[in-house]
Write a protein that holds these residues in place. Structure first.
Motif, PDB file in Angstrom:
ATOM      1  N   TRP A  58       0.832  -1.198   0.000  1.00  0.00           N
ATOM      2  CA  TRP A  58       0.000   0.000   0.000  1.00  0.00           C
ATOM      3  C   TRP A  58       0.866   1.247   0.000  1.00  0.00           C
ATOM      4  N   PRO A  59       0.562   2.231  -0.858  1.00  0.00           N
ATOM      5  CA  PRO A  59       1.356   3.464  -0.904  1.00  0.00           C
ATOM      6  C   PRO A  59       1.128   4.323   0.340  1.00  0.00           C
ATOM      7  N   GLN A  60       2.148   5.072   0.715  1.00  0.00           N
ATOM      8  CA  GLN A  60       2.039   6.004   1.834  1.00  0.00           C
ATOM      9  C   GLN A  60       1.345   7.277   1.350  1.00  0.00           C
ATOM     10  N   ALA A  61       0.250   7.636   2.014  1.00  0.00           N
ATOM     11  CA  ALA A  61      -0.492   8.836   1.646  1.00  0.00           C
ATOM     12  C   ALA A  61      -0.217   9.932   2.662  1.00  0.00           C
ATOM     13  N   THR A  62       0.218  11.089   2.183  1.00  0.00           N
ATOM     14  CA  THR A  62       0.461  12.212   3.090  1.00  0.00           C
ATOM     15  C   THR A  62      -0.755  13.122   3.173  1.00  0.00           C
ATOM     16  N   SER A  63      -1.592  13.100   2.130  1.00  0.00           N
ATOM     17  CA  SER A  63      -2.745  14.007   2.104  1.00  0.00           C
ATOM     18  C   SER A  63      -4.076  13.261   2.113  1.00  0.00           C
ATOM     19  N   GLY A  64      -4.086  11.987   2.366  1.00  0.00           N
ATOM     20  CA  GLY A  64      -5.331  11.232   2.368  1.00  0.00           C
ATOM     21  C   GLY A  64      -5.567  10.453   1.092  1.00  0.00           C
ATOM     22  N   SER A  65      -4.970  10.872  -0.002  1.00  0.00           N
ATOM     23  CA  SER A  65      -5.125  10.134  -1.255  1.00  0.00           C
ATOM     24  C   SER A  65      -3.803  10.117  -2.005  1.00  0.00           C
ATOM     25  N   VAL A  66      -3.660   9.136  -2.878  1.00  0.00           N
ATOM     26  CA  VAL A  66      -2.456   8.964  -3.691  1.00  0.00           C
ATOM     27  C   VAL A  66      -2.893   8.728  -5.123  1.00  0.00           C
ATOM     28  N   SER A  67      -2.223   9.344  -6.076  1.00  0.00           N
ATOM     29  CA  SER A  67      -2.485   9.089  -7.490  1.00  0.00           C
ATOM     30  C   SER A  67      -1.482   8.069  -7.992  1.00  0.00           C
ATOM     31  N   THR A  69      -0.135   5.625 -11.369  1.00  0.00           N
ATOM     32  CA  THR A  69      -0.164   5.451 -12.813  1.00  0.00           C
ATOM     33  C   THR A  69      -0.916   4.158 -13.115  1.00  0.00           C
ATOM     34  N   PRO A  70      -1.376   3.979 -14.348  1.00  0.00           N
ATOM     35  CA  PRO A  70      -2.022   2.713 -14.693  1.00  0.00           C
ATOM     36  C   PRO A  70      -1.113   1.494 -14.439  1.00  0.00           C
ATOM     37  N   ALA A  71       0.186   1.646 -14.685  1.00  0.00           N
ATOM     38  CA  ALA A  71       1.115   0.543 -14.452  1.00  0.00           C
ATOM     39  C   ALA A  71       1.218   0.226 -12.959  1.00  0.00           C
ATOM     40  N   GLN A  72       1.285   1.260 -12.113  1.00  0.00           N
ATOM     41  CA  GLN A  72       1.352   1.036 -10.674  1.00  0.00           C
ATOM     42  C   GLN A  72       0.070   0.383 -10.164  1.00  0.00           C
ATOM     43  N   LEU A  73      -1.081   0.833 -10.664  1.00  0.00           N
ATOM     44  CA  LEU A  73      -2.353   0.232 -10.264  1.00  0.00           C
ATOM     45  C   LEU A  73      -2.413  -1.230 -10.685  1.00  0.00           C
ATOM     46  N   SER A  74      -1.940  -1.526 -11.880  1.00  0.00           N
ATOM     47  CA  SER A  74      -1.932  -2.909 -12.359  1.00  0.00           C
ATOM     48  C   SER A  74      -1.069  -3.799 -11.466  1.00  0.00           C
ATOM     49  N   MET A  75       0.117  -3.309 -11.107  1.00  0.00           N
ATOM     50  CA  MET A  75       0.993  -4.084 -10.225  1.00  0.00           C
ATOM     51  C   MET A  75       0.383  -4.237  -8.839  1.00  0.00           C
ATOM     52  N   LEU A  76      -0.249  -3.182  -8.332  1.00  0.00           N
ATOM     53  CA  LEU A  76      -0.904  -3.250  -7.035  1.00  0.00           C
ATOM     54  C   LEU A  76      -1.985  -4.324  -7.049  1.00  0.00           C
ATOM     55  N   LEU A  77      -2.805  -4.351  -8.096  1.00  0.00           N
ATOM     56  CA  LEU A  77      -3.874  -5.336  -8.191  1.00  0.00           C
ATOM     57  C   LEU A  77      -3.350  -6.753  -8.354  1.00  0.00           C
ATOM     58  N   GLU A  78      -2.155  -6.905  -8.907  1.00  0.00           N
ATOM     59  CA  GLU A  78      -1.551  -8.234  -9.062  1.00  0.00           C
ATOM     60  C   GLU A  78      -0.809  -8.694  -7.817  1.00  0.00           C
ATOM     61  N   GLY A  79      -0.702  -7.820  -6.821  1.00  0.00           N
ATOM     62  CA  GLY A  79       0.015  -8.178  -5.606  1.00  0.00           C
ATOM     63  C   GLY A  79       1.515  -8.013  -5.727  1.00  0.00           C
ATOM     64  N   ILE A  80       1.965  -7.256  -6.725  1.00  0.00           N
ATOM     65  CA  ILE A  80       3.392  -7.020  -6.951  1.00  0.00           C
ATOM     66  C   ILE A  80       3.812  -5.769  -6.185  1.00  0.00           C
TER      67      ILE A  80
END
Length: 120
Positions: A58-67, A69-80
Motif C-alpha cells: 500500500w502506498p504512503q499517503a500524506t494528504s489522504g489520497s495517492v495518485s 499510474t495505470p502501471a502502478q495500479l496494475s501491479m498493485l492489483l496483481e500483488g506485486i
C-alpha cells in the motif's frame, strides 16, 4: 463495506465525487483484500480481490489520497511490490541489493558451450 459505504467514504473522507469516473481503491485492515470502486457512466462497479498468500503493498499517503499510474495500479492489483518491481529478464549482468545499502554485481551464469562435446 459495500457500494454505499465506500461511496460515502469517498465523499466525506476524500471530498471527491465517486460518480466522476475516477477509480478508488480501498484496502482491508489485514492488507490481503482490495476493493475497487468505479463509476463507468451507467452505474457503480465494485470489484474485490483477496490474496490467498501475502499482502497488498500500500502506498504512503500524506494528504489522504495517492495518485497511481495505470502501471502502478496494475501491479498493485496483481500483488506485486510496485515500489521496486523486478525485471523478468536480465541481460547477463546481475545486480543485487546488499544489506549495507549498496548494489553489488553478481557473476553472470556460465553460458553453455555452442558445441557440446561428443557423447562416449
Amino acid at each position: 463495506m459495500g457500494f454505499d459505504g465506500l461511496a460515502a467514504m469517498v465523499q466525506t473522507a476524500l471530498a471527491r465525487n465517486p460518480f466522476e469516473g475516477h477509480v478508488f481503491v480501498f484496502r482491508g485492515r489485514r492488507g490481503d483484500i482490495l476493493k475497487v470502486l468505479w463509476f463507468d457512466g451507467q452505474g457503480l462497479m465494485l470489484l474485490s480481490k483477496r490474496l490467498e498468500r501475502g499482502r497488498f503493498v500500500w502506498p504512503q499517503a500524506t494528504s489522504g489520497s495517492v495518485s497511481l499510474t495505470p502501471a502502478q495500479l496494475s501491479m498493485l492489483l496483481e500483488g506485486i511490490d510496485w515500489r521496486m518491481p523486478v525485471r523478468t529478464h536480465t541481460c547477463g549482468r546481475r545486480w543485487s541489493w546488499h544489506g549495507a545499502r549498496r548494489w553489488i554485481r553478481q557473476p553472470a551464469a556460465p553460458r553453455p558451450h555452442p558445441h557440446p562435446p561428443p557423447r562416449r
